[in-house]
Scaffold this active site. Structure first.
Site, mmCIF file in Angstrom:
data_model
loop_
_atom_site.group_PDB
_atom_site.id
_atom_site.type_symbol
_atom_site.label_atom_id
_atom_site.label_comp_id
_atom_site.label_asym_id
_atom_site.label_seq_id
_atom_site.Cartn_x
_atom_site.Cartn_y
_atom_site.Cartn_z
ATOM 1 N N LEU A 129 30.904 43.845 43.741
ATOM 2 C CA LEU A 129 29.524 44.312 43.525
ATOM 3 C C LEU A 129 28.627 43.247 42.875
ATOM 4 O O LEU A 129 27.462 43.513 42.620
ATOM 5 C CB LEU A 129 29.534 45.617 42.707
ATOM 6 C CG LEU A 129 30.048 46.837 43.481
ATOM 7 C CD1 LEU A 129 30.307 48.025 42.551
ATOM 8 C CD2 LEU A 129 29.071 47.244 44.588
ATOM 9 N N THR A 130 29.174 42.063 42.649
ATOM 10 C CA THR A 130 28.292 40.976 42.193
ATOM 11 C C THR A 130 27.590 40.354 43.400
ATOM 12 O O THR A 130 26.620 39.617 43.239
ATOM 13 C CB THR A 130 29.082 39.839 41.504
ATOM 14 O OG1 THR A 130 29.947 39.224 42.478
ATOM 15 C CG2 THR A 130 29.911 40.355 40.349
ATOM 16 N N TYR A 146 49.319 43.409 30.210
ATOM 17 C CA TYR A 146 48.387 42.375 30.671
ATOM 18 C C TYR A 146 48.887 40.993 30.231
ATOM 19 O O TYR A 146 48.970 40.701 29.031
ATOM 20 C CB TYR A 146 46.967 42.599 30.133
ATOM 21 C CG TYR A 146 46.270 43.848 30.679
ATOM 22 C CD1 TYR A 146 46.793 44.552 31.762
ATOM 23 C CD2 TYR A 146 45.089 44.319 30.119
ATOM 24 C CE1 TYR A 146 46.156 45.694 32.258
ATOM 25 C CE2 TYR A 146 44.448 45.452 30.612
ATOM 26 C CZ TYR A 146 44.991 46.129 31.677
ATOM 27 O OH TYR A 146 44.368 47.252 32.167
ATOM 28 N N PRO A 160 34.534 48.492 37.320
ATOM 29 C CA PRO A 160 33.195 49.028 37.586
ATOM 30 C C PRO A 160 32.346 48.136 38.493
ATOM 31 O O PRO A 160 31.347 48.606 39.045
ATOM 32 C CB PRO A 160 32.570 49.114 36.185
ATOM 33 C CG PRO A 160 33.269 48.051 35.397
ATOM 34 C CD PRO A 160 34.685 48.036 35.922
HETATM 35 N N1 NAP Z 1 43.912 51.480 33.444
HETATM 36 C C1 NAP Z 1 44.131 50.793 34.536
HETATM 37 O O1 NAP Z 1 45.031 51.079 35.337
HETATM 38 C C2 NAP Z 1 43.239 49.614 34.801
HETATM 39 C C3 NAP Z 1 43.234 49.014 36.084
HETATM 40 C C4 NAP Z 1 42.353 47.938 36.296
HETATM 41 C C5 NAP Z 1 41.549 47.494 35.269
HETATM 42 N N2 NAP Z 1 41.602 48.074 34.023
HETATM 43 C C6 NAP Z 1 40.740 47.631 32.901
HETATM 44 O O2 NAP Z 1 39.409 47.556 33.359
HETATM 45 C C7 NAP Z 1 38.891 46.242 33.194
HETATM 46 C C8 NAP Z 1 37.913 45.928 34.315
HETATM 47 O O3 NAP Z 1 38.448 46.166 35.609
HETATM 48 P P1 NAP Z 1 38.850 44.989 36.612
HETATM 49 O O4 NAP Z 1 39.127 43.798 35.833
HETATM 50 O O5 NAP Z 1 39.896 45.540 37.517
HETATM 51 O O6 NAP Z 1 37.566 44.803 37.554
HETATM 52 P P2 NAP Z 1 36.010 44.487 37.375
HETATM 53 O O7 NAP Z 1 35.604 44.582 35.974
HETATM 54 O O8 NAP Z 1 35.333 45.344 38.380
HETATM 55 O O9 NAP Z 1 35.928 42.975 37.896
HETATM 56 C C9 NAP Z 1 36.229 41.908 37.053
HETATM 57 C C10 NAP Z 1 36.188 40.598 37.844
HETATM 58 O O10 NAP Z 1 34.945 40.442 38.515
HETATM 59 C C11 NAP Z 1 34.496 39.088 38.407
HETATM 60 N N3 NAP Z 1 33.285 39.129 37.562
HETATM 61 C C12 NAP Z 1 33.091 39.837 36.410
HETATM 62 N N4 NAP Z 1 31.840 39.690 35.956
HETATM 63 C C13 NAP Z 1 31.217 38.882 36.826
HETATM 64 C C14 NAP Z 1 29.903 38.387 36.895
HETATM 65 N N5 NAP Z 1 28.971 38.708 36.003
HETATM 66 N N6 NAP Z 1 29.591 37.550 37.931
HETATM 67 C C15 NAP Z 1 30.502 37.229 38.857
HETATM 68 N N7 NAP Z 1 31.759 37.687 38.846
HETATM 69 C C16 NAP Z 1 32.126 38.509 37.837
HETATM 70 C C17 NAP Z 1 35.607 38.295 37.756
HETATM 71 O O11 NAP Z 1 36.550 37.851 38.732
HETATM 72 P P3 NAP Z 1 36.333 36.581 39.691
HETATM 73 O O12 NAP Z 1 35.440 35.618 38.954
HETATM 74 O O13 NAP Z 1 37.690 36.075 39.976
HETATM 75 O O14 NAP Z 1 35.691 37.168 40.919
HETATM 76 C C18 NAP Z 1 36.292 39.370 36.935
HETATM 77 O O15 NAP Z 1 37.620 39.033 36.680
HETATM 78 C C19 NAP Z 1 40.137 45.345 33.140
HETATM 79 O O16 NAP Z 1 39.902 44.109 32.490
HETATM 80 C C20 NAP Z 1 41.088 46.238 32.381
HETATM 81 O O17 NAP Z 1 40.821 46.178 30.982
HETATM 82 C C21 NAP Z 1 42.424 49.142 33.798
#
Ligand code: NAP
Length: 311
Positions: A214-215, A62, A208
């Site tokens: 999903l926001t 990351y 998630p």
């Molecule tokens: N193991 C793996 O292969 C893998 C892959 C992916 C992720 N992950 C882990 O999982 C974590 C979460 O997954 P993800 O980052 O892919 O997706 P996520 O948690 O579904 O979405 C995060 C994004 O949604 C937006 N957001 C978050 N909270 C919000 C709110 N309250 N209101 C409005 N917008 C909001 C932000 O982006 P914007 O503001 O730009 O919209 C944020 O960067 C990562 O940080 C990482 O640690 C692991």
């Protein structure tokens, strides 16, 4: 908690919720430097801690190590206990088992701690066999560099191979971190979630809130920027009915937001969601998924509408 949970991994099953730290340093998908800077990441961390969230997920890849370094800084600034999870990336040039221990030591240096709570293999595609990787993981536990070990993006058969290989070394497989949301329920349908629960493996749910979808803030007219916009082009026109139901259900719970409904749904399914947050406001909103519960009927309704989108 079921009887198959081993004493070493029990602490993970007591954690309901975590904070994802991919956003801290990643420019390609998450526009680090433009939409958020270090101060914003710090606020996301601090607000989460204030809300009682004690688990942070990062990875060596990351921001090419920046996420781990930022986490290390933030940890130094608090005296609160924080559970740290990071990941090993099985690059094709990492052909020897010892590469894992070297990578883990470098992660520990960046974070500035002596051991992590969970060390995960980031994805299953590796030139080293699962058995070899798990031998290296067992060594990392024996050396005291990680408290527990997990995998990520492993399907059921890959996970079972990892589970058995570790069991031969008397090490429990603590977690499998996979994608899971109201817009991606594959693990519920293909039996992976049930198998984890049966074997006492913590299912950590990444993306998630489906990377922001999903926001409810994104739409066909206002797609997410960059790679995300292209990836979700076909899905965006279909999610209206789900967002509408999420709004209605949120209102039934005193005005909970769609993100909070999405995250509470993950918890009700028995998983640990780790939403990524770019700033304090997002982290605060996401933490509002805790302290209340969707009813079984609401979960069933959400499932039904979610099914109608993916069918
Ligand atoms: N193991 C793996 O292969 C893998 C892959 C992916 C992720 N992950 C882990 O999982 C974590 C979460 O997954 P993800 O980052 O892919 O997706 P996520 O948690 O579904 O979405 C995060 C994004 O949604 C937006 N957001 C978050 N909270 C919000 C709110 N309250 N209101 C409005 N917008 C909001 C932000 O982006 P914007 O503001 O730009 O919209 C944020 O960067 C990562 O940080 C990482 O640690 C692991």
């Amino acid at each position: 908690m079921n009887d198959t949970v081993s004493s070493e991994t029990r602490f993970l099953h007591a954690v309901d919720f975590g904070l994802g730290a991919w956003q801290w340093g990643d420019r390609l998908i998450w526009q680090y430097g433009q939409t958020h800077k270090d101060e914003d990441c710090r606020a996301a961390f601090e607000v989460s801690l204030e809300a009682g969230i004690r688990f942070v997920d990062t990875a060596e890849v990351y921001g090419s190590g920046r996420s781990e370094r930022l986490l290390g800084q933030f940890l130094q600034e608090t005296d609160q206990p924080v559970l740290v999870a990071t990941k090993y990336f099985p690059y094709p040039w990492r052909l020897m088992k010892k590469a894992l221990m070297q990578a883990l030591r470098r992660s520990l240096e960046r974070i500035g701690i002596e051991s992590v709570d969970l060390y995960q293999i980031h994805q299953p595609y590796s030139l080293l066999s699962i058995e070899n990787l798990m031998e290296a993981m067992a060594e990392a536990v024996a050396e005291g560099l990680t408290r527990t070990v997990g995998v990520s993006n492993y399907d059921q058969s890959q996970m079972l191979r990892a589970y058995s290989a570790l069991a031969r070394k008397d090490v429990p497989l603590a977690a499998n971190q996979v994608t899971f949301s109201l817009l991606n329920r594959e693990i519920e349908k293909n039996g992976l979630l049930a198998r984890c629960q049966e074997l006492g493996i913590r299912l950590i749910a990444y993306s998630p809130i489906e990377k922001g979808l999903l926001t409810g803030k994104y739409s066909v007219e206002n797609p997410p920027p960059g790679v995300r916009g292209r990836r979700y082009g076909d899905l965006l026109p279909k999610i209206g009915p789900l967002l509408k139901l999420m709004t209605e259900i949120g209102q039934e719970h005193g005005g909970r937001s769609k993100a909070q409904v999405a995250l509470n749904w993950c918890i009700q399914k028995g998983t640990m969601p780790i939403p990524g947050a770019k700033n304090g406001e997002q982290a605060e909103e996401n933490a509002g998924a805790l302290g209340w519960k969707l009813t079984e009927e609401e979960v069933a309704k959400l499932d039904e509408v979610s099914d109608s989108i993916s069918d």
